[in-house]
Design a protein around this motif. Structure first.
Motif, PDB file in Angstrom:
ATOM      1  N   ALA A   1       0.849  -1.200   0.000  1.00 22.52           N
ATOM      2  CA  ALA A   1       0.000   0.000   0.000  1.00 22.52           C
ATOM      3  C   ALA A   1       0.881   1.245   0.000  1.00 22.52           C
ATOM      4  O   ALA A   1       1.997   1.226   0.532  1.00 22.52           O
ATOM      5  N   PRO A   2       0.412   2.335  -0.601  1.00 24.97           N
ATOM      6  CA  PRO A   2       1.195   3.576  -0.563  1.00 24.97           C
ATOM      7  C   PRO A   2       1.459   3.997   0.881  1.00 24.97           C
ATOM      8  O   PRO A   2       0.598   3.852   1.748  1.00 24.97           O
ATOM      9  N   PRO A   3       2.650   4.521   1.159  1.00 23.75           N
ATOM     10  CA  PRO A   3       2.943   4.990   2.517  1.00 23.75           C
ATOM     11  C   PRO A   3       2.080   6.205   2.856  1.00 23.75           C
ATOM     12  O   PRO A   3       1.781   7.022   1.989  1.00 23.75           O
ATOM     13  N   VAL A   4       1.701   6.308   4.120  1.00 20.00           N
ATOM     14  CA  VAL A   4       0.852   7.408   4.567  1.00 20.00           C
ATOM     15  C   VAL A   4       1.588   8.304   5.559  1.00 20.00           C
ATOM     16  O   VAL A   4       1.570   9.514   5.429  1.00 20.00           O
ATOM     17  N   THR A   5       2.247   7.702   6.530  1.00 22.58           N
ATOM     18  CA  THR A   5       2.857   8.477   7.610  1.00 22.58           C
ATOM     19  C   THR A   5       4.316   8.824   7.303  1.00 22.58           C
ATOM     20  O   THR A   5       4.981   8.168   6.493  1.00 22.58           O
ATOM     21  N   GLN A   6       4.813   9.838   7.998  1.00 20.15           N
ATOM     22  CA  GLN A   6       6.226  10.197   7.882  1.00 20.15           C
ATOM     23  C   GLN A   6       7.096   9.001   8.275  1.00 20.15           C
ATOM     24  O   GLN A   6       8.113   8.732   7.636  1.00 20.15           O
ATOM     25  N   ALA A   7       6.685   8.268   9.299  1.00 21.64           N
ATOM     26  CA  ALA A   7       7.456   7.102   9.749  1.00 21.64           C
ATOM     27  C   ALA A   7       7.597   6.055   8.640  1.00 21.64           C
ATOM     28  O   ALA A   7       8.660   5.434   8.492  1.00 21.64           O
ATOM     29  N   GLU A   8       6.546   5.860   7.831  1.00 22.41           N
ATOM     30  CA  GLU A   8       6.628   4.891   6.735  1.00 22.41           C
ATOM     31  C   GLU A   8       7.624   5.335   5.669  1.00 22.41           C
ATOM     32  O   GLU A   8       8.315   4.505   5.080  1.00 22.41           O
ATOM     33  N   TRP A   9       7.720   6.619   5.416  1.00 19.65           N
ATOM     34  CA  TRP A   9       8.709   7.137   4.471  1.00 19.65           C
ATOM     35  C   TRP A   9      10.107   7.051   5.092  1.00 19.65           C
ATOM     36  O   TRP A   9      11.067   6.675   4.424  1.00 19.65           O
ATOM     37  N   ASP A  10      10.225   7.380   6.386  1.00 21.23           N
ATOM     38  CA  ASP A  10      11.521   7.391   7.064  1.00 21.23           C
ATOM     39  C   ASP A  10      12.153   6.010   7.174  1.00 21.23           C
ATOM     40  O   ASP A  10      13.378   5.892   7.129  1.00 21.23           O
ATOM     41  N   GLU A  11      11.349   4.972   7.332  1.00 19.06           N
ATOM     42  CA  GLU A  11      11.916   3.637   7.512  1.00 19.06           C
ATOM     43  C   GLU A  11      12.597   3.108   6.252  1.00 19.06           C
ATOM     44  O   GLU A  11      13.355   2.148   6.315  1.00 19.06           O
ATOM     45  N   MET A  12      12.393   3.766   5.147  1.00 21.45           N
ATOM     46  CA  MET A  12      13.068   3.387   3.907  1.00 21.45           C
ATOM     47  C   MET A  12      14.427   4.078   3.881  1.00 21.45           C
ATOM     48  O   MET A  12      14.632   5.079   3.181  1.00 21.45           O
ATOM     49  N   ASP A  13      15.374   3.561   4.652  1.00 20.66           N
ATOM     50  CA  ASP A  13      16.641   4.251   4.861  1.00 20.66           C
ATOM     51  C   ASP A  13      17.871   3.448   4.436  1.00 20.66           C
ATOM     52  O   ASP A  13      18.996   3.835   4.734  1.00 20.66           O
ATOM     53  N   LEU A  14      17.682   2.375   3.703  1.00 18.07           N
ATOM     54  CA  LEU A  14      18.815   1.598   3.208  1.00 18.07           C
ATOM     55  C   LEU A  14      19.576   2.383   2.136  1.00 18.07           C
ATOM     56  O   LEU A  14      20.792   2.480   2.157  1.00 18.07           O
ATOM     57  N   ARG A  15      18.830   2.950   1.215  1.00 14.96           N
ATOM     58  CA  ARG A  15      19.384   3.826   0.177  1.00 14.96           C
ATOM     59  C   ARG A  15      18.266   4.747  -0.293  1.00 14.96           C
ATOM     60  O   ARG A  15      17.133   4.311  -0.469  1.00 14.96           O
ATOM     61  N   ARG A  16      18.603   6.017  -0.524  1.00 12.32           N
ATOM     62  CA  ARG A  16      17.633   7.006  -0.986  1.00 12.32           C
ATOM     63  C   ARG A  16      18.267   7.729  -2.157  1.00 12.32           C
ATOM     64  O   ARG A  16      19.240   8.451  -1.971  1.00 12.32           O
ATOM     65  N   SER A  17      17.719   7.542  -3.349  1.00 13.22           N
ATOM     66  CA  SER A  17      18.387   8.096  -4.524  1.00 13.22           C
ATOM     67  C   SER A  17      17.428   8.840  -5.444  1.00 13.22           C
ATOM     68  O   SER A  17      16.216   8.659  -5.388  1.00 13.22           O
ATOM     69  N   PHE A  18      18.046   9.658  -6.283  1.00 11.80           N
ATOM     70  CA  PHE A  18      17.331  10.435  -7.284  1.00 11.80           C
ATOM     71  C   PHE A  18      18.077  10.279  -8.598  1.00 11.80           C
ATOM     72  O   PHE A  18      19.307  10.222  -8.629  1.00 11.80           O
ATOM     73  N   SER A  19      17.350  10.232  -9.709  1.00 11.93           N
ATOM     74  CA  SER A  19      17.989  10.232 -11.024  1.00 11.93           C
ATOM     75  C   SER A  19      17.081  10.907 -12.042  1.00 11.93           C
ATOM     76  O   SER A  19      15.861  10.870 -11.936  1.00 11.93           O
TER      77      SER A  19
END
Length: 170
Positions: free
Chosen positions: A132-150
């Protein structure tokens, strides 16, 4: 009269997901520069999108959530958001990806960077309980293995690490 097979199919069909609106603010620290945007440069970024409730499974166990919105980085580089892709309990990592296409506003040495533009957040496998799409800030924050932009062009790419991501979803 509805045939029994059709009735069973309708009753067993998954319910349409609820539409969701998110506003993201982030900073990109450039690791692969282009032209006047060298490595080490920090660019502000934002994304505003609304999922429309339509989802479908993709290869590798990912789920696409169709969306509409706009992603912008720096001074005037932008593109329309068309999808949010998520994975959960994947073999290698869980993923939240926000994807834009038809990007405008970046051209260097005759090369137009027209897309796609992607904000991808990875977490260890099993980080996300569902696709499911993330809703809370915590759900976005827990994705911390790698965060990239291209941001891609035919033969080149502008890329960087995503810093300071804040999300507000309703």
């Amino acid at each position: 009269m509805i045939r029994p097979v059709v009735l069973v199919a309708l009753l067993c069909a998954p319910a349409a997901a609820t539409a969701q609106t998110c506003t993201l603010s982030f900073t990109i620290e450039i690791t692969r520069g282009v032209g006047l945007i060298p490595p080490g440069t920090q660019l502000p970024g934002s994304a505003q999108f609304t999922t429309d409730g339509r989802t479908f499974r993709q290869e590798g166990g990912s789920t696409a959530h169709l969306a509409r919105g706009l992603m912008t980085i720096g001074d005037g580089i932008s593109g329309p958001i068309w999808t949010l892709i998520t994975t959960s309990r994947g073999h290698a990592a869980d993923l939240i990806g926000v994807y834009a296409n038809d990007v405008e506003g970046l051209s260097f040495a005759g090369q137009d960077f027209e897309g796609p533009m992607a904000l991808t957040l990875f977490g260890p496998s099993g980080t996300r309980a569902s696709t499911a799409p993330p809703v809370t800030q915590a759900e976005w924050d827990e994705m911390d293995l790698r965060r990239s932009f291209s941001l891609h062009a035919d033969a080149d790419m502008l890329a960087g690490d995503v810093l300071d991501l804040t999300a507000e979803c309703t």
